[in-house]
Design a protein around this motif. Structure first.
Motif, PDB file in Angstrom:
ATOM      1  N   LEU A  40       0.748  -1.180  -0.085  1.00 31.93           N
ATOM      2  CA  LEU A  40      -0.188   0.162   0.052  1.00 31.93           C
ATOM      3  C   LEU A  40       0.937   1.113  -0.086  1.00 31.93           C
ATOM      4  O   LEU A  40       0.455   2.237  -0.523  1.00 31.93           O
ATOM      5  CB  LEU A  40      -0.992  -0.064   1.209  1.00 31.93           C
ATOM      6  CG  LEU A  40      -1.996  -1.181   1.200  1.00 31.93           C
ATOM      7  CD1 LEU A  40      -2.756  -0.957   2.363  1.00 31.93           C
ATOM      8  CD2 LEU A  40      -2.907  -0.902  -0.165  1.00 31.93           C
ATOM      9  N   LYS A  43       1.277   2.263  -3.680  1.00 27.41           N
ATOM     10  CA  LYS A  43       0.011   3.030  -4.218  1.00 27.41           C
ATOM     11  C   LYS A  43      -1.238   2.160  -3.586  1.00 27.41           C
ATOM     12  O   LYS A  43      -1.190   1.033  -3.202  1.00 27.41           O
ATOM     13  CB  LYS A  43      -0.173   2.635  -5.871  1.00 27.41           C
ATOM     14  CG  LYS A  43      -0.303   1.203  -6.023  1.00 27.41           C
ATOM     15  CD  LYS A  43      -0.446   0.999  -7.658  1.00 27.41           C
ATOM     16  CE  LYS A  43      -0.554  -0.542  -7.924  1.00 27.41           C
ATOM     17  NZ  LYS A  43      -0.881  -0.794  -9.319  1.00 27.41           N
ATOM     18  N   PRO A  44      -2.448   2.920  -3.717  1.00 24.43           N
ATOM     19  CA  PRO A  44      -3.672   2.350  -3.154  1.00 24.43           C
ATOM     20  C   PRO A  44      -3.882   0.733  -3.996  1.00 24.43           C
ATOM     21  O   PRO A  44      -3.626   1.019  -5.186  1.00 24.43           O
ATOM     22  CB  PRO A  44      -4.643   3.320  -3.241  1.00 24.43           C
ATOM     23  CG  PRO A  44      -3.730   4.651  -3.444  1.00 24.43           C
ATOM     24  CD  PRO A  44      -2.530   4.397  -4.163  1.00 24.43           C
ATOM     25  N   ARG A  45      -4.493   0.161  -3.276  1.00 28.08           N
ATOM     26  CA  ARG A  45      -4.812  -1.368  -3.910  1.00 28.08           C
ATOM     27  C   ARG A  45      -6.198  -1.538  -3.422  1.00 28.08           C
ATOM     28  O   ARG A  45      -6.783  -1.509  -2.405  1.00 28.08           O
ATOM     29  CB  ARG A  45      -3.838  -2.482  -3.592  1.00 28.08           C
ATOM     30  CG  ARG A  45      -2.251  -1.618  -3.884  1.00 28.08           C
ATOM     31  CD  ARG A  45      -1.309  -3.018  -4.009  1.00 28.08           C
ATOM     32  NE  ARG A  45      -0.067  -2.511  -4.189  1.00 28.08           N
ATOM     33  CZ  ARG A  45       0.686  -2.882  -5.260  1.00 28.08           C
ATOM     34  NH1 ARG A  45      -0.088  -3.553  -6.157  1.00 28.08           N
ATOM     35  NH2 ARG A  45       1.830  -2.556  -5.515  1.00 28.08           N
ATOM     36  N   THR A  46      -6.766  -2.458  -4.567  1.00 28.04           N
ATOM     37  CA  THR A  46      -7.925  -3.251  -4.313  1.00 28.04           C
ATOM     38  C   THR A  46      -7.828  -4.389  -3.414  1.00 28.04           C
ATOM     39  O   THR A  46      -6.527  -4.937  -3.623  1.00 28.04           O
ATOM     40  CB  THR A  46      -8.627  -3.523  -5.723  1.00 28.04           C
ATOM     41  OG1 THR A  46      -7.712  -4.437  -6.279  1.00 28.04           O
ATOM     42  CG2 THR A  46      -8.878  -2.202  -6.449  1.00 28.04           C
ATOM     43  N   GLU A  49      -6.039  -7.023  -5.559  1.00 27.16           N
ATOM     44  CA  GLU A  49      -4.522  -6.976  -5.758  1.00 27.16           C
ATOM     45  C   GLU A  49      -3.852  -7.577  -4.585  1.00 27.16           C
ATOM     46  O   GLU A  49      -2.700  -8.300  -4.717  1.00 27.16           O
ATOM     47  CB  GLU A  49      -4.206  -5.504  -6.082  1.00 27.16           C
ATOM     48  CG  GLU A  49      -4.882  -5.031  -7.462  1.00 27.16           C
ATOM     49  CD  GLU A  49      -4.672  -3.350  -7.449  1.00 27.16           C
ATOM     50  OE1 GLU A  49      -3.732  -3.041  -8.670  1.00 27.16           O
ATOM     51  OE2 GLU A  49      -5.006  -2.857  -6.721  1.00 27.16           O
ATOM     52  N   LYS A  76      -9.991   2.342   4.272  1.00 28.93           N
ATOM     53  CA  LYS A  76     -10.674   1.632   3.165  1.00 28.93           C
ATOM     54  C   LYS A  76     -11.861   2.527   2.522  1.00 28.93           C
ATOM     55  O   LYS A  76     -12.615   3.375   3.274  1.00 28.93           O
ATOM     56  CB  LYS A  76     -11.661   0.800   3.889  1.00 28.93           C
ATOM     57  CG  LYS A  76     -12.697  -0.020   3.081  1.00 28.93           C
ATOM     58  CD  LYS A  76     -13.346  -1.089   4.036  1.00 28.93           C
ATOM     59  CE  LYS A  76     -14.311  -1.981   3.293  1.00 28.93           C
ATOM     60  NZ  LYS A  76     -14.963  -3.142   3.939  1.00 28.93           N
ATOM     61  N   SER A  79     -15.473   3.616  -3.926  1.00 30.05           N
ATOM     62  CA  SER A  79     -15.674   4.440  -5.214  1.00 30.05           C
ATOM     63  C   SER A  79     -17.127   5.342  -5.195  1.00 30.05           C
ATOM     64  O   SER A  79     -18.114   4.650  -4.915  1.00 30.05           O
ATOM     65  CB  SER A  79     -15.690   3.437  -6.449  1.00 30.05           C
ATOM     66  OG  SER A  79     -15.885   4.250  -7.453  1.00 30.05           O
ATOM     67  N   THR A  87     -11.152   0.288  -2.045  1.00 31.77           N
ATOM     68  CA  THR A  87      -9.562   0.559  -2.429  1.00 31.77           C
ATOM     69  C   THR A  87      -9.085   0.664  -0.954  1.00 31.77           C
ATOM     70  O   THR A  87      -9.452   1.384  -0.129  1.00 31.77           O
ATOM     71  CB  THR A  87      -9.333   1.878  -3.174  1.00 31.77           C
ATOM     72  OG1 THR A  87     -10.050   1.724  -4.385  1.00 31.77           O
ATOM     73  CG2 THR A  87      -7.687   1.862  -3.122  1.00 31.77           C
ATOM     74  N   TYR A  88      -8.118   0.212  -0.785  1.00 34.01           N
ATOM     75  CA  TYR A  88      -7.076   0.397   0.487  1.00 34.01           C
ATOM     76  C   TYR A  88      -6.105   1.315   0.338  1.00 34.01           C
ATOM     77  O   TYR A  88      -5.518   1.175  -0.671  1.00 34.01           O
ATOM     78  CB  TYR A  88      -6.757  -0.883   1.112  1.00 34.01           C
ATOM     79  CG  TYR A  88      -7.852  -1.828   1.453  1.00 34.01           C
ATOM     80  CD1 TYR A  88      -8.593  -1.566   2.586  1.00 34.01           C
ATOM     81  CD2 TYR A  88      -7.893  -3.018   0.919  1.00 34.01           C
ATOM     82  CE1 TYR A  88      -9.446  -2.360   3.039  1.00 34.01           C
ATOM     83  CE2 TYR A  88      -9.108  -3.932   1.351  1.00 34.01           C
ATOM     84  CZ  TYR A  88      -9.864  -3.424   2.295  1.00 34.01           C
ATOM     85  OH  TYR A  88     -10.852  -4.483   2.993  1.00 34.01           O
ATOM     86  N   THR A  89      -5.703   2.386   1.408  1.00 31.03           N
ATOM     87  CA  THR A  89      -4.628   3.371   1.423  1.00 31.03           C
ATOM     88  C   THR A  89      -3.967   3.288   2.688  1.00 31.03           C
ATOM     89  O   THR A  89      -4.435   2.994   3.759  1.00 31.03           O
ATOM     90  CB  THR A  89      -5.456   4.673   1.193  1.00 31.03           C
ATOM     91  OG1 THR A  89      -6.293   4.589  -0.001  1.00 31.03           O
ATOM     92  CG2 THR A  89      -4.092   5.503   0.961  1.00 31.03           C
TER      93      THR A  89
END
Length: 136
Positions: A40, A43-46, A49, A76, A79, A87-89
């Motif tokens: 993470l 980059k942010p990921r689903t 991923e 979390k 969209s 998406t997680y950041t």
């Protein structure tokens, strides 16, 4: 007798696990949480991923990510176009946890490779091994 590449990969996996054990008795510092934070930080990921990169099933990832969100290490987000897409950041707290682990691992690595030349050669070998493993 010379070992095969498959046998050496198994040995490498076991050696990495024991080499990453921490000296202060906390156990393996490279946990799934740290691996997730590392991914993470790029980059942010689903969830998909993360599942693919961490080799986790959806239910285990959801439990881990919910706990990490409760602990303030990740956020979390849904969209705005489709609420089903998550998406997680990484957060500042998560980045701090990751940075502390990386520093500790770096100190261990530098403790083994005492000269700058040995350190640079070790990093080069790691790059070569990762490049090779990307084909497997």
């Amino acid at each position: 007798m010379r070992k095969t590449a498959g046998e050496l990969l198994i040995e490498l996996n076991m050696a990495l696990r024991s080499a990453c054990g921490s000296a202060d008795g906390r156990g393996d510092p490279i946990t799934l949480r740290i691996k997730a934070l590392y991914l993470l930080s790029e980059k942010p990921r689903t969830p998909i991923e993360l599942m693919d990169r961490l080799c986790m099933v959806k239910s285990n990832l959801a439990v881990m990510c919910n706990k990490m969100a409760e602990d303030g290490e990740i956020e979390k987000t849904h969209s705005s176009h489709d609420k089903r897409i998550v998406t997680y950041t990484i957060t500042d707290k998560g980045m701090h946890s990751l940075t502390e682990t990386v520093k500790m691992l770096e100190e261990k690595f530098k403790g083994i490779l005492t000269t700058e030349k040995e350190y640079d050669e070790g990093i080069g070998r790691f790059d070569s091994i990762l490049d090779l493993l990307s084909f497997i």
